[in-house]
Write an enzyme that holds these catalytic residues in place. Sequence first.
Site, PDB file in Angstrom:
ATOM      1  N   GLU A   1       0.814  -1.213   0.000  1.00 15.40           N
ATOM      2  CA  GLU A   1       0.000   0.000   0.000  1.00 15.40           C
ATOM      3  C   GLU A   1       0.853   1.271   0.000  1.00 15.40           C
ATOM      4  O   GLU A   1       0.529   2.244  -0.673  1.00 15.40           O
ATOM      5  CB  GLU A   1      -0.877  -0.020   1.256  1.00 15.40           C
ATOM      6  CG  GLU A   1      -2.109   0.825   1.165  1.00 15.40           C
ATOM      7  CD  GLU A   1      -3.031   0.528   2.344  1.00 15.40           C
ATOM      8  OE1 GLU A   1      -3.444  -0.642   2.486  1.00 15.40           O
ATOM      9  OE2 GLU A   1      -3.310   1.436   3.121  1.00 15.40           O
ATOM     10  N   ASP A   2       1.919   1.254   0.768  1.00 15.19           N
ATOM     11  CA  ASP A   2       2.641   2.500   1.034  1.00 15.19           C
ATOM     12  C   ASP A   2       4.051   2.587   0.453  1.00 15.19           C
ATOM     13  O   ASP A   2       4.728   3.594   0.640  1.00 15.19           O
ATOM     14  CB  ASP A   2       2.723   2.734   2.558  1.00 15.19           C
ATOM     15  CG  ASP A   2       1.347   2.920   3.172  1.00 15.19           C
ATOM     16  OD1 ASP A   2       0.455   3.428   2.463  1.00 15.19           O
ATOM     17  OD2 ASP A   2       1.162   2.546   4.337  1.00 15.19           O
TER      18      ASP A   2
END
Length: 319
Positions: free
Chosen positions: A79-80
């Site tokens: 996600e990051d």
Amino acid sequence: NNFMPNVKEIIDLMGGRVNKKEEELINKAYEFAKKTHEGQKRLSGEPYFTHAFETAKILTHMNMDTQTIVAGFLHDVLEDTKTSKEQLKREFGSAVASIVEGVTKKIALKTTPEDRAENIRKVLLATIKDIRVILLKLADRLHNMRTLKFLPQEQQREIARETLEVYVPVAYKLGMYRVKSELEDLCLRFLEPGIYQELKARISMKKEEREREVKKVVAAVKRLIEDNNIPAAVAGRAKNFYGIYKKMLAKKIPFEDVRDLSAIRVITTSTENCYKALNAIHSKWTPILNRFDDYIANPKPNMYQSLHTEVLFEGKPVE
Ligand code: MN
């Protein structure tokens, strides 16, 4: 603030249940997460990596297997960071990659109720394939709740409400009492701050007293159970804030009138011994009327089975 936690803490927590190969994999995940999250910060000002580390640590406390702990370290890299699922698969195997994929939000930035529902559906569908997805999600949420005070108030309430409505019941149905209990108290703190602070002030004053009380009851119950030759383990706990709050609501009573702030648990070897223990306890201490539930004869929907009762111990109700 820039303190970096050491992987040795996780290895030590795992004790003897980790072999050399697993230790290497955990080490690799630790280094991978540290490197890929480098430079990112949490709203608390701490390095983002501390969140990955704490999530892995919670999973270690839950006695999870190596793959889940590894996934804990890596749970936010899809996600990051620029990491791809293929890369995760190559480095850590397909099980770890799909657990991480399972907790990765579909819609990361917006937080409309629809987006939140969509994200939860995704976690639930991935959980059908691998139960470890929801366990990782619970650990992730627990650490986010522990650090919720750094978020804007509006978001605090949204996340706390979702936690109470979705993750608390899931933790409960999975039998994860400690996680459920801590999540509940954290939810109360952000949803009903006034009540939480009042309970905290009143209960911390009485904490030592409560602990002494619990120990005394545990010792007495233990002696009684032993005298009756029932093989059993006896443990006690002080009720959590949320449990006390729920009781105040359900019975419409003020804090002063909540008297059974502690609960004792007797764990034995068979259904027959459960009833024997109950019989011994009811013969010695007066049971309180209408406070008895037989969840052995009538299991809860999640198949939970046990006997609940409240008795008067030196004039005070104990559950
Ligand atoms: Mn996370």
